[in-house]
Scaffold this active site. Structure first.
Site, mmCIF file in Angstrom:
data_model
loop_
_atom_site.group_PDB
_atom_site.id
_atom_site.type_symbol
_atom_site.label_atom_id
_atom_site.label_comp_id
_atom_site.label_asym_id
_atom_site.label_seq_id
_atom_site.Cartn_x
_atom_site.Cartn_y
_atom_site.Cartn_z
ATOM 1 N N SER A 68 0.839 -1.195 0.000
ATOM 2 C CA SER A 68 0.000 0.000 0.000
ATOM 3 C C SER A 68 0.874 1.246 0.000
ATOM 4 O O SER A 68 1.937 1.260 0.620
ATOM 5 C CB SER A 68 -0.871 0.004 1.252
ATOM 6 O OG SER A 68 -1.422 1.282 1.450
ATOM 7 N N TYR B 210 -1.615 0.548 10.259
ATOM 8 C CA TYR B 210 -1.609 -0.140 8.970
ATOM 9 C C TYR B 210 -0.346 0.222 8.186
ATOM 10 O O TYR B 210 0.366 -0.651 7.682
ATOM 11 C CB TYR B 210 -2.861 0.277 8.203
ATOM 12 C CG TYR B 210 -2.982 -0.279 6.810
ATOM 13 C CD1 TYR B 210 -3.291 -1.620 6.613
ATOM 14 C CD2 TYR B 210 -2.826 0.538 5.692
ATOM 15 C CE1 TYR B 210 -3.428 -2.127 5.333
ATOM 16 C CE2 TYR B 210 -2.963 0.040 4.418
ATOM 17 C CZ TYR B 210 -3.260 -1.296 4.237
ATOM 18 O OH TYR B 210 -3.396 -1.792 2.974
#
Ligand code: NAG
Ligand code: NAG
Length: 410
Positions: free
Chosen positions: A224, A237
């Protein structure tokens, strides 16, 4: 029309080619081309400066010729033919939903032999794969945080493959447990993200590497942009994806002599997994409010915490549900004779990385804050403080007035 002399037209051609080259690089959205893009832009500026000197036509013609040479030299040749999918075995994690499920279906259609891991063998995603895919697809129940399940998946895969190697591992399984200011994210959220996104992927990759080395295969990891850039409210995250990115980038070096190619895919925001599950996030939110210390809730304010949750939910609900660009990229990374180290999948990711890599920190920071989180509320304590300052100054004014009045009275 006298102004439009030959040198002007030649200059215009050169400039058009440079600007065109730069635009092409931007549209291609590859980070690997970003340095070339900077070179293009630099050359454009240089030509623009040279024009100011009103160079003679002969010199400009030479420049034009040179430009053509550079242009054709840097142009990518005709797309080389992809490798055949037939007979290649691919192991994909996290196929219950999202990218994993869509990728498993597509790869099966293309003729790959797919090993798809799911958390829940009787779940909706697993049943859909069973129903729609060919018998070549093998479903495996794996929670990647459970090493004995990963080990069992290796045995099951080997049982089907026999002496053949594994062409590719697609590391897709991942979670985003929580969304919010780092101070308001529980330690369990940080550990939860690390456990799945980092340690889980690490264990799966290490477990399958002998089979991948045997086939001189590939490792493709869905990561990501939050692992490279400090997105607000995604510390847990993002940190886990940052650890993952570094591990994968290191593997890229180390596995080169083995002939194993390693790629990372960085997707834009898509609607996948739990991200649009309203009930799941409400539940997470309630749990968070109960677990935070009263002092923290007091400082940040419940309305602030609620706003963060609502912003995230609206963000998730606006995300693109069509994951095709990511699936196309996975196929490209699997079958291209020369897979890239990093792929940007989806609109805007390349531009985002360009800004992050080449613009001043203040600008890229502003970009992240304004585009991603449009918070209206400040944490409660900060609001109180500015209110308090206001009260204080009003109070001071009153005091001054009183003093003045007292003086008048004297
Ligand atoms: C996966 O993790 C378990 C538990 O930490 C460990 O025993 C096992 O060796 C790991 N697998 C590999 C291939 O390193
Ligand atoms: C915040 O959300 C919780 C749970 O959804 C709700 O009970 C509470 O009333 C909300 N508080 C504020 C101040 O909006």
């Amino acid at each position: 029309m006298d102004d439009y002399t030959l040198p002007f037209w030649i200059y215009l051609c050169v400039l058009t080619m440079f600007v065109g080259g730069a635009m092409k690089k931007i549209l291609a959205s590859h980070l690997s081309t970003a340095p070339t893009l900077v070179a293009w832009l630099g050359a454009t500026v240089l030509v623009e400066r040279l024009w100011a000197f009103c160079l003679p036509a002969v010199l400009l013609l030479t420049l034009l010729g040179l430009t053509c040479c550079i242009y054709s030299a840097t142009r990518t040749g005709p797309p080389s033919t992809n490798l055949p999918a037939h007979g290649k075995a691919v192991f994909i994690t996290g196929c219950d939903s999202g990218f994993g499920k869509a990728a498993a279906k597509r790869l099966d259609t293309l003729g790959f032999e797919v090993f798809a891991t799911v958390l829940d063998l009787s779940g909706e995603g697993a049943r859909e794969l069973q129903r729609t895919c060919s018998p070549r697809l093998t479903l495996l129940q794996v929670d990647i945080t459970q090493p004995q399940q990963v080990q069992q998946a290796l045995l099951d895969t080997k049982a089907v493959l026999g002496l053949r190697g594994l062409w590719a591992l697609v590391n897709n399984a991942g979670v985003c447990v929580n969304f919010g200011d780092a101070e308001l994210s529980l330690m369990s959220n940080f550990r939860g993200c690390m456990e799945v996104n980092f340690f889980g992927t690490l264990n799966v990759t290490k477990t399958l590497l002998p089979l991948l080395r045997q086939a001189k295969g590939r490792i493709i990891t869905i990561s990501s942009p939050a692992g490279d850039q400090p997105f607000p409210c995604l510390a847990a995250y993002g940190a886990s994806k940052a650890a993952l990115n570094l591990f994968i980038d290191t593997l890229h070096h180390e596995l080169e002599p083995w002939g194993v190619r390693v790629s990372t895919i960085l997707p834009a925001a898509y609607k996948t997994g739990q991200s649009s599950n309203h009930a799941y996030w409400e539940q997470q939110h309630k749990q968070l409010l109960q677990s935070l210390s009263p002092a923290l809730v007091e400082d940040y304010g419940e309305d602030y915490i609620n706003e963060t949750k609502e912003l995230f939910q609206s963000h998730a609900s606006q995300a693109n549900p069509d994951v095709t660009p990511v699936i196309d990229t996975i196929v490209q990374a699997l079958l291209s004779p020369q897979p890239q180290v990093r792929y940007f999948a989806g609109p805007g990711v390349g531009l985002m990385y360009f800004i992050h890599s080449y613009c001043p920190y203040s600008l890229s920071n502003l970009f992240l804050q304004k585009l991603f989180m449009k918070k209206k509320l400040m944490p409660r304590a900060l609001r109180k403080q500015s209110g308090f300052d206001l009260n204080l100054s009003l109070h001071n004014n009153n005091n001054n007035n009183e003093e003045e009045e007292e003086e008048k009275l004297k």
